[in-house]
Motif scaffolding. Structure first.
Motif, PDB file in Angstrom:
ATOM      1  N   ILE A   8     -42.571 -83.644 -21.788  1.00 13.20           N
ATOM      2  CA  ILE A   8     -42.132 -84.280 -20.539  1.00 13.20           C
ATOM      3  C   ILE A   8     -41.157 -83.381 -19.782  1.00 13.20           C
ATOM      4  N   ASP A   9     -40.270 -82.719 -20.509  1.00  9.40           N
ATOM      5  CA  ASP A   9     -39.267 -81.872 -19.861  1.00  9.40           C
ATOM      6  C   ASP A   9     -39.873 -80.622 -19.232  1.00  9.40           C
ATOM      7  N   LYS A  10     -40.971 -80.108 -19.814  1.00 11.64           N
ATOM      8  CA  LYS A  10     -41.597 -78.899 -19.270  1.00 11.64           C
ATOM      9  C   LYS A  10     -43.118 -79.082 -19.222  1.00 11.64           C
ATOM     10  N   PRO A  11     -43.581 -79.924 -18.296  1.00 10.31           N
ATOM     11  CA  PRO A  11     -45.032 -80.167 -18.183  1.00 10.31           C
ATOM     12  C   PRO A  11     -45.708 -79.058 -17.387  1.00 10.31           C
ATOM     13  N   ILE A  12     -45.556 -77.837 -17.851  1.00 10.94           N
ATOM     14  CA  ILE A  12     -46.034 -76.674 -17.111  1.00 10.94           C
ATOM     15  C   ILE A  12     -47.555 -76.738 -16.955  1.00 10.94           C
ATOM     16  N   GLY A  13     -48.008 -76.646 -15.704  1.00 10.18           N
ATOM     17  CA  GLY A  13     -49.436 -76.678 -15.425  1.00 10.18           C
ATOM     18  C   GLY A  13     -50.036 -78.064 -15.379  1.00 10.18           C
ATOM     19  N   ILE A  14     -49.208 -79.093 -15.510  1.00 12.61           N
ATOM     20  CA  ILE A  14     -49.710 -80.468 -15.553  1.00 12.61           C
ATOM     21  C   ILE A  14     -48.934 -81.291 -14.523  1.00 12.61           C
ATOM     22  N   THR A  15     -49.634 -82.022 -13.687  1.00  9.25           N
ATOM     23  CA  THR A  15     -49.004 -82.815 -12.640  1.00  9.25           C
ATOM     24  C   THR A  15     -49.390 -84.274 -12.782  1.00  9.25           C
ATOM     25  N   PHE A  16     -48.391 -85.137 -12.849  1.00  9.43           N
ATOM     26  CA  PHE A  16     -48.627 -86.581 -12.929  1.00  9.43           C
ATOM     27  C   PHE A  16     -48.760 -87.124 -11.508  1.00  9.43           C
ATOM     28  N   SER A  17     -49.932 -87.638 -11.185  1.00  7.72           N
ATOM     29  CA  SER A  17     -50.199 -88.106  -9.826  1.00  7.72           C
ATOM     30  C   SER A  17     -49.679 -89.520  -9.616  1.00  7.72           C
ATOM     31  N   SER A  18     -49.246 -89.814  -8.398  1.00  5.18           N
ATOM     32  CA  SER A  18     -48.827 -91.174  -8.059  1.00  5.18           C
ATOM     33  C   SER A  18     -50.030 -92.068  -7.785  1.00  5.18           C
ATOM     34  N   ASP A  19     -51.216 -91.469  -7.739  1.00  2.00           N
ATOM     35  CA  ASP A  19     -52.459 -92.192  -7.467  1.00  2.00           C
ATOM     36  C   ASP A  19     -53.271 -92.270  -8.759  1.00  2.00           C
ATOM     37  N   TYR A  20     -53.379 -93.466  -9.327  1.00  2.00           N
ATOM     38  CA  TYR A  20     -54.068 -93.652 -10.607  1.00  2.00           C
ATOM     39  C   TYR A  20     -55.520 -93.200 -10.541  1.00  2.00           C
ATOM     40  N   GLN A  21     -56.212 -93.531  -9.443  1.00  2.00           N
ATOM     41  CA  GLN A  21     -57.624 -93.214  -9.347  1.00  2.00           C
ATOM     42  C   GLN A  21     -57.876 -91.723  -9.200  1.00  2.00           C
ATOM     43  N   ASN A  22     -56.859 -90.987  -8.774  1.00  2.00           N
ATOM     44  CA  ASN A  22     -57.021 -89.559  -8.523  1.00  2.00           C
ATOM     45  C   ASN A  22     -57.468 -88.800  -9.767  1.00  2.00           C
ATOM     46  N   PHE A  23     -56.968 -89.192 -10.933  1.00  4.13           N
ATOM     47  CA  PHE A  23     -57.338 -88.522 -12.179  1.00  4.13           C
ATOM     48  C   PHE A  23     -58.849 -88.577 -12.389  1.00  4.13           C
ATOM     49  N   PHE A  24     -59.430 -89.750 -12.223  1.00  3.13           N
ATOM     50  CA  PHE A  24     -60.860 -89.922 -12.462  1.00  3.13           C
ATOM     51  C   PHE A  24     -61.683 -89.251 -11.366  1.00  3.13           C
ATOM     52  N   GLN A  25     -61.198 -89.342 -10.120  1.00  2.00           N
ATOM     53  CA  GLN A  25     -61.921 -88.710  -9.029  1.00  2.00           C
ATOM     54  C   GLN A  25     -61.962 -87.196  -9.195  1.00  2.00           C
ATOM     55  N   GLN A  26     -60.856 -86.611  -9.629  1.00  2.00           N
ATOM     56  CA  GLN A  26     -60.834 -85.168  -9.853  1.00  2.00           C
ATOM     57  C   GLN A  26     -61.834 -84.758 -10.929  1.00  2.00           C
ATOM     58  N   MET A  27     -61.983 -85.583 -11.955  1.00  2.00           N
ATOM     59  CA  MET A  27     -62.935 -85.267 -13.019  1.00  2.00           C
ATOM     60  C   MET A  27     -64.377 -85.347 -12.531  1.00  2.00           C
ATOM     61  N   MET A  28     -64.587 -86.098 -11.445  1.00  2.00           N
ATOM     62  CA  MET A  28     -65.937 -86.236 -10.893  1.00  2.00           C
ATOM     63  C   MET A  28     -66.186 -85.257  -9.757  1.00  2.00           C
ATOM     64  N   GLY A  29     -65.259 -84.304  -9.574  1.00  2.00           N
ATOM     65  CA  GLY A  29     -65.419 -83.302  -8.533  1.00  2.00           C
ATOM     66  C   GLY A  29     -66.290 -82.151  -8.987  1.00  2.00           C
ATOM     67  N   ASP A  30     -65.988 -80.960  -8.532  1.00  2.00           N
ATOM     68  CA  ASP A  30     -66.796 -79.791  -8.874  1.00  2.00           C
ATOM     69  C   ASP A  30     -66.794 -79.549 -10.386  1.00  2.00           C
ATOM     70  N   ASP A  31     -67.879 -78.977 -10.880  1.00  2.00           N
ATOM     71  CA  ASP A  31     -68.099 -78.840 -12.316  1.00  2.00           C
ATOM     72  C   ASP A  31     -67.023 -78.016 -13.016  1.00  2.00           C
ATOM     73  N   ALA A  32     -66.477 -77.028 -12.351  1.00  2.00           N
ATOM     74  CA  ALA A  32     -65.539 -76.107 -13.000  1.00  2.00           C
ATOM     75  C   ALA A  32     -64.081 -76.540 -12.865  1.00  2.00           C
ATOM     76  N   LEU A  33     -63.818 -77.677 -12.225  1.00  2.00           N
ATOM     77  CA  LEU A  33     -62.440 -78.104 -11.994  1.00  2.00           C
ATOM     78  C   LEU A  33     -61.928 -78.992 -13.124  1.00  2.00           C
ATOM     79  N   TYR A  34     -60.612 -78.995 -13.286  1.00  2.00           N
ATOM     80  CA  TYR A  34     -59.952 -79.844 -14.271  1.00  2.00           C
ATOM     81  C   TYR A  34     -58.937 -80.732 -13.546  1.00  2.00           C
ATOM     82  N   ALA A  35     -58.727 -81.931 -14.057  1.00  2.00           N
ATOM     83  CA  ALA A  35     -57.809 -82.868 -13.414  1.00  2.00           C
ATOM     84  C   ALA A  35     -56.369 -82.394 -13.568  1.00  2.00           C
TER      85      ALA A  35
END
Length: 721
Positions: free
Chosen positions: A310-337
């Protein structure tokens, strides 16, 4: 040309490593005479060394998807066997899944369960040990390097070699965590070329794996900093993943599990010292539901490593939008949430994957050339949980649970509660992954959506940390505020007014026999809402000891709902939701009216057009806006969306007359529940008595037993029948 040559070199090296270490569960223990020579070559430079672990990752990816997270045992029970989740088909149609799902009907069926009919000889057990074998090959090779002590053990900062070693350690620990979760006590093999002929107590395995992870954690690279790995790539184990894995395994080890009482396993800690246990309920089929007496020490370890992440979540961003995590996973094939700490990769139209087929919104489409193709929807949602426990104001509810699916031809359809394996039935479904929302959905073939496996994400870390704070607050009262803080962070993206204090007070009445604080109960309840439909809940209830009371709550609520529907035609839940025997539906051309087919959240204010509002409530449904561009031919009928009236409030006779006059039709809804009452009521954890140790484990198959020289516990047979 140079890139093509490099890829070919990597491929040849990977094939060599796979040939060396991907073998059967028993064969991989055999010594290899050329192993030292191979190791010298493989670890002579960074290209060959990285290629070596790529082969191990590929074994893990295939195993995770086919056996323990996408399909396999996860598919059979985890995403269909909790107070939140259930299965779509009739109980009698899938006995080999449904019997383990409901704890073998309180354990009475373990003696007759066909132990090779679902989890076969080459199933999860064997596949996970292949992962262990590949990890051990790399670990042993690095340990045999002449400067291992100085270059790895005494290292003060990460290097390419320490990172590689850490990834292999994490891979082995990940495989053992899954083995323990599904099989309980298993052999512990940690040196490539050496075998094991006895079962090791799971507690000692946990301790040793946690110790190893703690050793490598400081000498691993952060997410986005791993040498030779693209900054945005999240399918390698980073320092953050190892921190999260330590937290996961420590909470698992601290929790309740059903252990053998037949004397065949010595339960010791990682130092070989005998352990004391705190039992819960009564023994069952040679199993005792208990947790270690030193459980708080493990919770303290989890607390430290969750906080480090939690103190050093380097490379990881907690979104304020719950649905955003799932939508990002359904985006382009090579992308990561952004929120992902680790995802195992799946490739569009190449690998056979389970999102959305088993973990997503159902479709009646065929196996190919449909819009979308068939989606089974193995994960369904208990209707009493959806109506009676999920807060109607929770923004996650509609994102998590689908009341409609797809017909496979571009149209939205209501999902009845009649048992089925598509959108034609099976009841409420998981909604988080939906091919209608994919940037590039695969209309060519089913089960090839290319959506990665979301194995660890930041919201789990926040809730895990909150859990440890709540458990340790009696020792350090200041941790209560920390638990509330991270509970608030999670709830704040689900509610406009999270009202954490009110939620905690409401949870005080839950699980009265548990002895847990209201704060702790609230954290665990929140975890259920956060991960609804994702297969997290079953194991969470098992390890927390809340399983018996949670099952009793959902069964009691389900029975009351059914009785109310039968007697009155509707049932009113405490949260104000009402389920009725019928609803009213109408097909609408939403795109002509609003410019889109695929809806988002339910509008804060009702749309002035009645039909439009009935298409937008509940939210997060509809159909893909442009199926035409993928080849769908509507033939002039563009009424693709389904308006629904009466899902949460009964329609009066006067209202029904108006609706019918305006093109709506009455459709059975709660009535389809009553028609299949046994499936939703009696077969909801059939015969579990809330006291006996839950037999949630799977038997080990005969060939594995013979090779290892041990026997099954919990009443399971040792030979195929």
């Amino acid at each position: 040309m140079e890139d093509k040559i490099m890829k070919k070199v990597l491929y040849i090296i990977m094939c060599g490593i796979v040939a060396l270490s991907t073998v059967s569960c028993s064969d991989y223990l055999e010594p290899k005479s050329d192993s030292e020579t191979d190791a010298d070559f493989v670890f002579s430079n960074s290209i060959t060394a990285r290629a070596a672990i790529e082969g191990a990752y590929e074994q893990w990816r295939a195993t995770a998807n086919a056996q323990v997270f996408g399909a396999g045992l996860f598919y059979a029970c985890d995403i269909a066997g909790s107070d939140i989740e259930r299965h779509p088909e009739a109980y009698s149609n899938q006995l080999l899944r449904h019997q383990p799902e409901c704890f073998y009907e309180n354990g009475k069926l373990t003696k007759t369960y066909g132990i090779t009919q679902y989890d076969k000889e080459d199933g999860a057990y064997s596949a996970l040990y292949k992962v262990v074998g590949q990890a051990n090959a790399i670990i042993t090779a690095i340990q045999n390097q002449p400067n291992f002590q100085n270059d790895v053990i005494n290292a003060e900062e990460p290097s390419f070699l320490t990172q590689l070693f850490g990834e292999a350690i994490a891979l082995r620990a990940t495989a053992y965590r899954e083995l323990i979760k599904y099989y309980g006590d298993v052999p512990y093999v940690y040196i490539f070329g050496e075998g094991a002929t006895s079962l090791a107590g799971r507690d000692s395995i946990y301790d040793v794996c946690i110790r190893d992870l703690m050793l490598v954690e400081p000498i691993m690279y952060n997410q986005g900093e791993i040498p030779g790995v693209d900054k945005a790539d999240k399918h390698y184990f980073s320092r953050q993943y190892v921190q999260g894995l330590i937290g996961r395994m420590a909470l698992d080890a601290a929790g309740y599990q059903t252990r053998r009482t037949d004397g065949t396993v010595n339960y010791t800690n990682g130092l070989g010292e005998a352990l004391d246990f705190q039992a819960k309920g009564q023994d069952n089929q040679g199993g005792r539901y208990a947790r270690r007496a030193d459980w708080k020490e493990l919770v303290a370890k989890a607390h430290i490593y969750f906080k480090a992440l939690i103190d050093k979540p380097i490379g990881i961003t907690f979104s304020s939008d719950y649905q955003n995590f799932f939508q990002q996973m359904m985006g382009d094939d090579a992308l990561y949430a952004d929120e992902s700490i680790y995802e195992y990769p799946m490739q569009w139209n190449v690998t056979s994957d389970e999102r959305t087929y088993s973990s997503g919104r159902p479709s009646n489409g065929g196996s190919k050339d449909n819009y979308p193709c068939k989606d089974y929807g193995q994960c369904r949602i208990n209707p009493a949980y959806y109506y009676g426990i999920f807060d109607p104001q929770d923004k996650r509810r509609d994102i998590s649970v689908a009341v409609t699916g797809s017909d496979g031809k571009g149209y939205e359809v209501l999902i009845p509660f009649t048992p089925n394996s598509k959108a034609a039935g099976g009841g409420l479904a998981m909604n988080k992954w939906d091919e209608n929302r994919q940037t590039n959905p695969n209309t060519l073939a089913q089960r090839k959506s290319g959506i990665n496996g979301p194995y660890m994400r930041m919201s789990e870390i926040y809730l895990g940390y909150a859990e440890t704070c709540a458990l340790l607050a009696d020792v350090d009262p200041s941790l209560e505020a920390q638990a509330k803080n991270y509970l608030t962070i999670i709830r704040s993206r689900a509610f406009d007014n999270p009202d954490v204090e009110g939620f905690i007070a409401k949870c005080a009445a839950l699980y009265p026999e548990s002895g847990y604080s209201p704060l702790y109960k609230a954290v665990i309840e929140e975890r259920g809402f956060e991960f609804a439909g994702e297969g997290d809940r079953r194991w969470t209830l098992i390890r927390t000891g809340l399983l018996p009371e949670a099952i009793k709550r959902i069964k009691t609520l389900t029975t009351a709902m059914m009785d109310g529907l039968a007697a009155n035609g509707s049932y009113t839940f405490e949260n104000g939701n009402i389920i009725s025997k019928q609803v009213y539906t109408k097909s609408v051309d939403l795109k002509a009216l609003k410019g889109y087919r695929l809806t988002k959240a339910t509008p804060a204010e009702p749309d002035p057009d009645f039909d439009v509002n009935a298409c937008l409530t509940p939210g997060w449904r509809g159909q893909k806006d442009d199926w035409e561009s993928f080849g769908c031919n509507y033939g002039g009928n563009t009424k693709t969306n389904l308006a629904i009236v009466g899902l949460f409030k009964p329609v009066t006779s006067e209202e029904a007359s108006v609706l019918l006059a305006n093109g709506y039709k009455a459709v059975d809804w709660g009535q389809t529940l009553l028609n299949s009452r046994d499936e939703y009521d009696y077969h909801l954890f059939t015969d579990y008595d809330y006291v006996s140790a839950p037999i949630y484990l799977w038997p080990i198959t005969p060939n594995q037993l013979k090779a290892g020289g041990y026997v099954n516990g919990y009443g399971f047979p040792n030979v195929a029948k």
